[in-house]
Scaffold this active site. Structure first.
Site, PDB file in Angstrom:
ATOM      1  N   GLN A 128       0.806  -1.217   0.000  1.00  0.00           N
ATOM      2  CA  GLN A 128       0.000   0.000   0.000  1.00  0.00           C
ATOM      3  C   GLN A 128       0.844   1.273   0.000  1.00  0.00           C
ATOM      4  O   GLN A 128       0.388   2.333   0.408  1.00  0.00           O
ATOM      5  CB  GLN A 128      -0.949  -0.010   1.201  1.00  0.00           C
ATOM      6  CG  GLN A 128      -1.910  -1.164   1.175  1.00  0.00           C
ATOM      7  CD  GLN A 128      -2.784  -1.234   2.414  1.00  0.00           C
ATOM      8  OE1 GLN A 128      -2.806  -0.329   3.236  1.00  0.00           O
ATOM      9  NE2 GLN A 128      -3.519  -2.319   2.552  1.00  0.00           N
ATOM     10  N   CYS A 129       2.046   1.190  -0.498  1.00  0.00           N
ATOM     11  CA  CYS A 129       2.980   2.317  -0.535  1.00  0.00           C
ATOM     12  C   CYS A 129       2.857   3.060  -1.870  1.00  0.00           C
ATOM     13  O   CYS A 129       2.489   2.469  -2.886  1.00  0.00           O
ATOM     14  CB  CYS A 129       4.404   1.770  -0.375  1.00  0.00           C
ATOM     15  SG  CYS A 129       5.715   2.992  -0.420  1.00  0.00           S
ATOM     16  N   GLY A 130       3.189   4.321  -1.858  1.00  0.00           N
ATOM     17  CA  GLY A 130       3.193   5.097  -3.093  1.00  0.00           C
ATOM     18  C   GLY A 130       4.217   4.593  -4.100  1.00  0.00           C
ATOM     19  O   GLY A 130       4.102   4.864  -5.292  1.00  0.00           O
TER      20      GLY A 130
END
Length: 159
Positions: free
Chosen positions: A35-37
């Site tokens: 769920q990281c950019g």
């Protein structure tokens, strides 16, 4: 401990895996999060690199970590399914670990000792990358903002 081959880690299924399996290969070790950019660009580009260089002895070892903004909350099976379904990518996926702090995985303690960071040795965020040569030595460390495509020359130099 002098090379990554001295370590045994757990895979995403909970089985012990000796990193000696990478002997003679060039390896990119990465702490990952779903769920990281940086997730989309890193998984997409790591797949491209693996597709292009696997036959020449290149591998990717992904270690999920939930220490940065809680961006890897899922279990290993869900992480494996996410990466496979969204990116059609099956890197060597290992058990979720801590990369910093008192409970940091011994492999990551070693990686940070071998290739310290800028200002501090701690892993600063998801998708910090370590490049390992064919002899199991950690030769370079790359920041989370370093895109996998940008290290092609470093990989090719070791292949």
């Amino acid at each position: 401990m002098s090379t990554i081959y001295d370590f045994t880690v757990k895979d995403a299924d909970g089985k012990d895996v000796s990193l000696d399996k990478y002997r003679g290969k060039v390896l990119l070790i990465v702490n990952v999060a779903s769920q990281c950019g940086f997730t989309n660009s890193n998984y997409t580009q790591m797949k491209e690199l693996l597709d292009k260089y696997h036959d020449r002895g290149f591998e990717v070892a992904a270690f999920p970590c939930n220490q940065f903004g809680g961006q890897e909350p899922a279990c290993e099976i869900d992480i494996k399914n996410f990466v496979n379904e969204k990116f059609n990518f099956e890197p060597d996926l290992f058990a979720k670990i801590n990369v910093n702090g008192a409970n940091a995985d011994p492999l990551y303690q070693f990686l940070k000792k071998e290739q310290g960071g800028t200002l501090i040795d701690a892993i600063k965020w998801n998708f910090t990358k370590f490049l390992v040569d064919r002899q199991g030595k950690v030769v370079k460390r790359f920041a989370p903002t370093t895109e996998p495509r940008s290290i092609i020359k470093d990989i090719e130099a070791l292949l």
